[in-house]
Write a protein that holds these residues in place. Sequence first.
Motif, PDB file in Angstrom:
ATOM      1  N   THR A  55     -11.318 -54.418  -3.288  1.00 32.12           N
ATOM      2  CA  THR A  55     -12.129 -54.830  -2.908  1.00 32.12           C
ATOM      3  C   THR A  55     -13.358 -53.845  -2.566  1.00 32.12           C
ATOM      4  OG1 THR A  55     -12.644 -56.815  -1.664  1.00 32.12           O
ATOM      5  CG2 THR A  55     -11.502 -57.313  -3.874  1.00 32.12           C
ATOM      6  N   SER A  56     -14.067 -53.944  -0.938  1.00 31.39           N
ATOM      7  CA  SER A  56     -15.222 -52.831  -1.535  1.00 31.39           C
ATOM      8  C   SER A  56     -14.372 -51.875  -1.665  1.00 31.39           C
ATOM      9  CB  SER A  56     -15.068 -52.990   0.682  1.00 31.39           C
ATOM     10  OG  SER A  56     -15.357 -54.495   0.935  1.00 31.39           O
ATOM     11  N   LEU A  57     -13.761 -50.784  -1.300  1.00 37.17           N
ATOM     12  CA  LEU A  57     -13.646 -49.612  -1.872  1.00 37.17           C
ATOM     13  C   LEU A  57     -13.824 -49.113  -3.225  1.00 37.17           C
ATOM     14  CD1 LEU A  57     -11.017 -48.798   0.788  1.00 37.17           C
ATOM     15  CD2 LEU A  57     -13.354 -48.293   0.580  1.00 37.17           C
ATOM     16  N   ASP A  58     -13.136 -50.142  -4.170  1.00 41.29           N
ATOM     17  CA  ASP A  58     -13.664 -50.317  -5.405  1.00 41.29           C
ATOM     18  C   ASP A  58     -14.523 -50.129  -5.765  1.00 41.29           C
ATOM     19  OD1 ASP A  58     -10.280 -50.167  -6.558  1.00 41.29           O
ATOM     20  OD2 ASP A  58     -10.714 -52.738  -6.555  1.00 41.29           O
ATOM     21  N   GLU A  59     -15.646 -51.254  -5.519  1.00 40.81           N
ATOM     22  CA  GLU A  59     -16.826 -51.373  -5.663  1.00 40.81           C
ATOM     23  C   GLU A  59     -17.695 -50.153  -5.084  1.00 40.81           C
ATOM     24  OE1 GLU A  59     -21.151 -54.013  -4.717  1.00 40.81           O
ATOM     25  OE2 GLU A  59     -19.125 -54.573  -3.720  1.00 40.81           O
ATOM     26  N   ALA A  60     -17.355 -49.458  -4.126  1.00 43.08           N
ATOM     27  CA  ALA A  60     -17.537 -47.889  -3.876  1.00 43.08           C
ATOM     28  C   ALA A  60     -17.072 -46.925  -4.853  1.00 43.08           C
ATOM     29  CB  ALA A  60     -17.175 -47.909  -2.677  1.00 43.08           C
ATOM     30  N   ASN A  78     -10.875 -46.849  11.330  1.00 36.49           N
ATOM     31  CA  ASN A  78     -10.708 -44.837  10.419  1.00 36.49           C
ATOM     32  C   ASN A  78      -9.421 -44.845   9.813  1.00 36.49           C
ATOM     33  OD1 ASN A  78     -13.106 -45.069  10.809  1.00 36.49           O
ATOM     34  ND2 ASN A  78     -12.911 -43.711  12.766  1.00 36.49           N
ATOM     35  N   LEU A  79      -8.476 -45.180  10.615  1.00 39.15           N
ATOM     36  CA  LEU A  79      -6.758 -45.339   9.887  1.00 39.15           C
ATOM     37  C   LEU A  79      -6.360 -45.437   8.676  1.00 39.15           C
ATOM     38  CD1 LEU A  79      -4.727 -45.142  13.209  1.00 39.15           C
ATOM     39  CD2 LEU A  79      -4.856 -43.162  11.456  1.00 39.15           C
ATOM     40  N   VAL A  80      -7.154 -46.825   8.910  1.00 38.06           N
ATOM     41  CA  VAL A  80      -6.611 -47.816   7.407  1.00 38.06           C
ATOM     42  C   VAL A  80      -7.737 -47.694   6.247  1.00 38.06           C
ATOM     43  CG1 VAL A  80      -7.210 -50.221   6.279  1.00 38.06           C
ATOM     44  CG2 VAL A  80      -5.833 -50.296   9.283  1.00 38.06           C
ATOM     45  N   VAL A  81      -8.755 -46.886   6.267  1.00 42.17           N
ATOM     46  CA  VAL A  81     -10.072 -46.270   5.804  1.00 42.17           C
ATOM     47  C   VAL A  81      -9.431 -45.212   4.968  1.00 42.17           C
ATOM     48  CG1 VAL A  81     -11.493 -45.024   5.416  1.00 42.17           C
ATOM     49  CG2 VAL A  81     -11.952 -47.134   6.196  1.00 42.17           C
ATOM     50  N   LYS A  86      -6.393 -41.776   0.519  1.00 40.40           N
ATOM     51  CA  LYS A  86      -5.348 -41.155  -0.261  1.00 40.40           C
ATOM     52  C   LYS A  86      -4.250 -41.738  -0.767  1.00 40.40           C
ATOM     53  CE  LYS A  86      -5.443 -37.402   1.096  1.00 40.40           C
ATOM     54  NZ  LYS A  86      -6.075 -36.497   0.422  1.00 40.40           N
ATOM     55  N   THR A  87      -4.038 -42.958  -0.404  1.00 39.82           N
ATOM     56  CA  THR A  87      -2.716 -42.821  -1.134  1.00 39.82           C
ATOM     57  C   THR A  87      -2.811 -44.327  -2.525  1.00 39.82           C
ATOM     58  OG1 THR A  87      -2.743 -45.202   0.283  1.00 39.82           O
ATOM     59  CG2 THR A  87      -1.465 -43.838   0.944  1.00 39.82           C
ATOM     60  N   GLU A  88      -4.716 -44.627  -2.729  1.00 37.13           N
ATOM     61  CA  GLU A  88      -4.668 -45.853  -3.311  1.00 37.13           C
ATOM     62  C   GLU A  88      -5.572 -45.563  -4.446  1.00 37.13           C
ATOM     63  OE1 GLU A  88      -3.246 -48.890  -4.608  1.00 37.13           O
ATOM     64  OE2 GLU A  88      -2.150 -48.535  -2.332  1.00 37.13           O
ATOM     65  N   TYR A  89      -6.328 -44.359  -4.395  1.00 36.06           N
ATOM     66  CA  TYR A  89      -7.603 -43.686  -4.449  1.00 36.06           C
ATOM     67  C   TYR A  89      -7.849 -42.165  -5.070  1.00 36.06           C
ATOM     68  CZ  TYR A  89      -9.799 -48.212  -3.960  1.00 36.06           C
ATOM     69  OH  TYR A  89     -10.224 -49.369  -4.430  1.00 36.06           O
ATOM     70  N   GLY A  90      -6.508 -41.738  -4.416  1.00 38.89           N
ATOM     71  CA  GLY A  90      -6.158 -39.985  -4.254  1.00 38.89           C
ATOM     72  C   GLY A  90      -8.065 -38.880  -4.171  1.00 38.89           C
ATOM     73  N   VAL A  91      -7.722 -39.826  -3.332  1.00 32.58           N
ATOM     74  CA  VAL A  91      -9.503 -38.625  -2.731  1.00 32.58           C
ATOM     75  C   VAL A  91      -9.034 -37.378  -2.064  1.00 32.58           C
ATOM     76  CG1 VAL A  91     -11.269 -38.884  -1.348  1.00 32.58           C
ATOM     77  CG2 VAL A  91     -10.332 -41.197  -2.157  1.00 32.58           C
ATOM     78  N   PRO A  92      -9.768 -36.532  -2.942  1.00 29.25           N
ATOM     79  CA  PRO A  92      -9.156 -35.055  -1.964  1.00 29.25           C
ATOM     80  C   PRO A  92      -8.996 -34.772  -0.440  1.00 29.25           C
ATOM     81  CG  PRO A  92      -9.610 -34.949  -4.442  1.00 29.25           C
ATOM     82  CD  PRO A  92     -10.772 -36.150  -3.618  1.00 29.25           C
ATOM     83  N   ARG A  93      -9.445 -35.130  -0.175  1.00 26.38           N
ATOM     84  CA  ARG A  93     -10.148 -34.967   1.431  1.00 26.38           C
ATOM     85  C   ARG A  93     -10.363 -35.752   1.409  1.00 26.38           C
ATOM     86  NH1 ARG A  93      -8.766 -30.250   3.807  1.00 26.38           N
ATOM     87  NH2 ARG A  93     -10.002 -29.093   5.129  1.00 26.38           N
ATOM     88  N   VAL A  94     -10.077 -36.041   2.551  1.00 29.50           N
ATOM     89  CA  VAL A  94     -10.229 -37.605   3.283  1.00 29.50           C
ATOM     90  C   VAL A  94     -10.097 -36.408   5.056  1.00 29.50           C
ATOM     91  CG1 VAL A  94      -9.269 -39.614   4.645  1.00 29.50           C
ATOM     92  CG2 VAL A  94      -8.858 -38.405   2.049  1.00 29.50           C
ATOM     93  N   VAL A  95     -11.331 -36.855   6.044  1.00 25.93           N
ATOM     94  CA  VAL A  95     -11.772 -36.321   7.134  1.00 25.93           C
ATOM     95  C   VAL A  95     -12.102 -37.444   8.169  1.00 25.93           C
ATOM     96  CG1 VAL A  95     -13.647 -35.369   8.471  1.00 25.93           C
ATOM     97  CG2 VAL A  95     -12.838 -34.372   6.278  1.00 25.93           C
ATOM     98  N   ALA A  96     -11.209 -37.749   9.200  1.00 22.73           N
ATOM     99  CA  ALA A  96     -11.396 -39.282  10.360  1.00 22.73           C
ATOM    100  C   ALA A  96     -12.051 -38.468  11.711  1.00 22.73           C
ATOM    101  CB  ALA A  96      -9.989 -39.493   9.602  1.00 22.73           C
ATOM    102  N   TRP A 111      -0.694 -40.763   7.459  1.00 19.26           N
ATOM    103  CA  TRP A 111      -2.113 -41.951   7.295  1.00 19.26           C
ATOM    104  C   TRP A 111      -3.297 -40.663   6.344  1.00 19.26           C
ATOM    105  CZ3 TRP A 111      -2.575 -46.745   8.949  1.00 19.26           C
ATOM    106  CH2 TRP A 111      -1.460 -47.252   9.760  1.00 19.26           C
ATOM    107  N   GLY A 112      -3.169 -40.777   5.407  1.00 20.78           N
ATOM    108  CA  GLY A 112      -3.629 -39.743   4.670  1.00 20.78           C
ATOM    109  C   GLY A 112      -5.450 -38.978   5.225  1.00 20.78           C
ATOM    110  N   VAL A 113      -4.923 -38.888   6.384  1.00 25.58           N
ATOM    111  CA  VAL A 113      -5.674 -37.523   6.708  1.00 25.58           C
ATOM    112  C   VAL A 113      -5.648 -36.877   6.525  1.00 25.58           C
ATOM    113  CG1 VAL A 113      -7.047 -37.410   9.442  1.00 25.58           C
ATOM    114  CG2 VAL A 113      -6.198 -39.039   8.852  1.00 25.58           C
ATOM    115  N   ASP A 114      -6.674 -35.696   6.161  1.00 24.80           N
ATOM    116  CA  ASP A 114      -6.893 -34.262   6.553  1.00 24.80           C
ATOM    117  C   ASP A 114      -7.112 -32.807   7.056  1.00 24.80           C
ATOM    118  OD1 ASP A 114      -5.095 -34.291   3.596  1.00 24.80           O
ATOM    119  OD2 ASP A 114      -7.854 -34.683   2.447  1.00 24.80           O
ATOM    120  N   VAL A 115      -8.145 -33.802   7.798  1.00 24.87           N
ATOM    121  CA  VAL A 115      -9.412 -33.155   9.033  1.00 24.87           C
ATOM    122  C   VAL A 115      -9.465 -34.535  10.043  1.00 24.87           C
ATOM    123  CG1 VAL A 115     -10.537 -31.994   9.883  1.00 24.87           C
ATOM    124  CG2 VAL A 115      -9.970 -31.769   7.237  1.00 24.87           C
TER     125      VAL A 115
END
Length: 220
Positions: A55-60, A78-81, A86-96, A111-115
């Motif tokens: 719900t927070s990420l939807d609001e964001a 950081n892993l959950v975010v 990546k999986t729910e919103y298809g963000v092109p670039r995820v840095v953790a 875990w959806g981490v690109d960098v």
Amino acid sequence: MRVVIAGAGAVGRSVANELLENGHEVLLIDKDPTKVSVERVPSAEWLLADACEITSLDEAALERCQVVIAASGDDKVNLVVSLLAKTEYGVPRVVARVNHPANEWLFNDSWGVDVAVSTPRLMSALVEEAVSVGDLVRLLRFSQGDANLVELTLPEGAALAGTRVGEVAWPQETALVTIIRGSRVMVPDPDDALAPGDELLFVAATDQEEELERLLTARP
């Protein structure tokens, strides 16, 4: 570019300020009211919420951002975010951010981490880079493609000294990114000749690092 940063501590705020100065749009998220200090980064958007909640990420509006930076001081967060971005919103670039080096192996594309950016590892690498000549130093790991940013200072007497960049048979999956010579930062040109003391930065596949080090440190 729209960037969402999860974690509004010192690291998150510093990154936000840098991105804002470069003309990007930034949203900072944190569930701790003491960290939501709008006056410290007044040009950013702020959201008091738990970045691990859908719900927070939807609001964001994560679906509208190009980059998500998971910058909290908790590796689990950081892993959950990263995974949700990546999986729910298809963000092109995820840095953790990696807080504890023992957890670094988890920060990959599973875990959806690109960098993954490990501050302790980066600091130790920079120390090694400052004092090491002829040793390959890994500065940064890229999760996608199993590639790393590596550095080596060409030692005196190296066989490649005086050789033009375009004449070197570099290992496969290896790219020379830049040459730092004294105070100069050089974009590599095929006609540039390598010189002892050159600081060479490469993006290289992990399994090619040993071959790259042999090539650069070999003597006539």
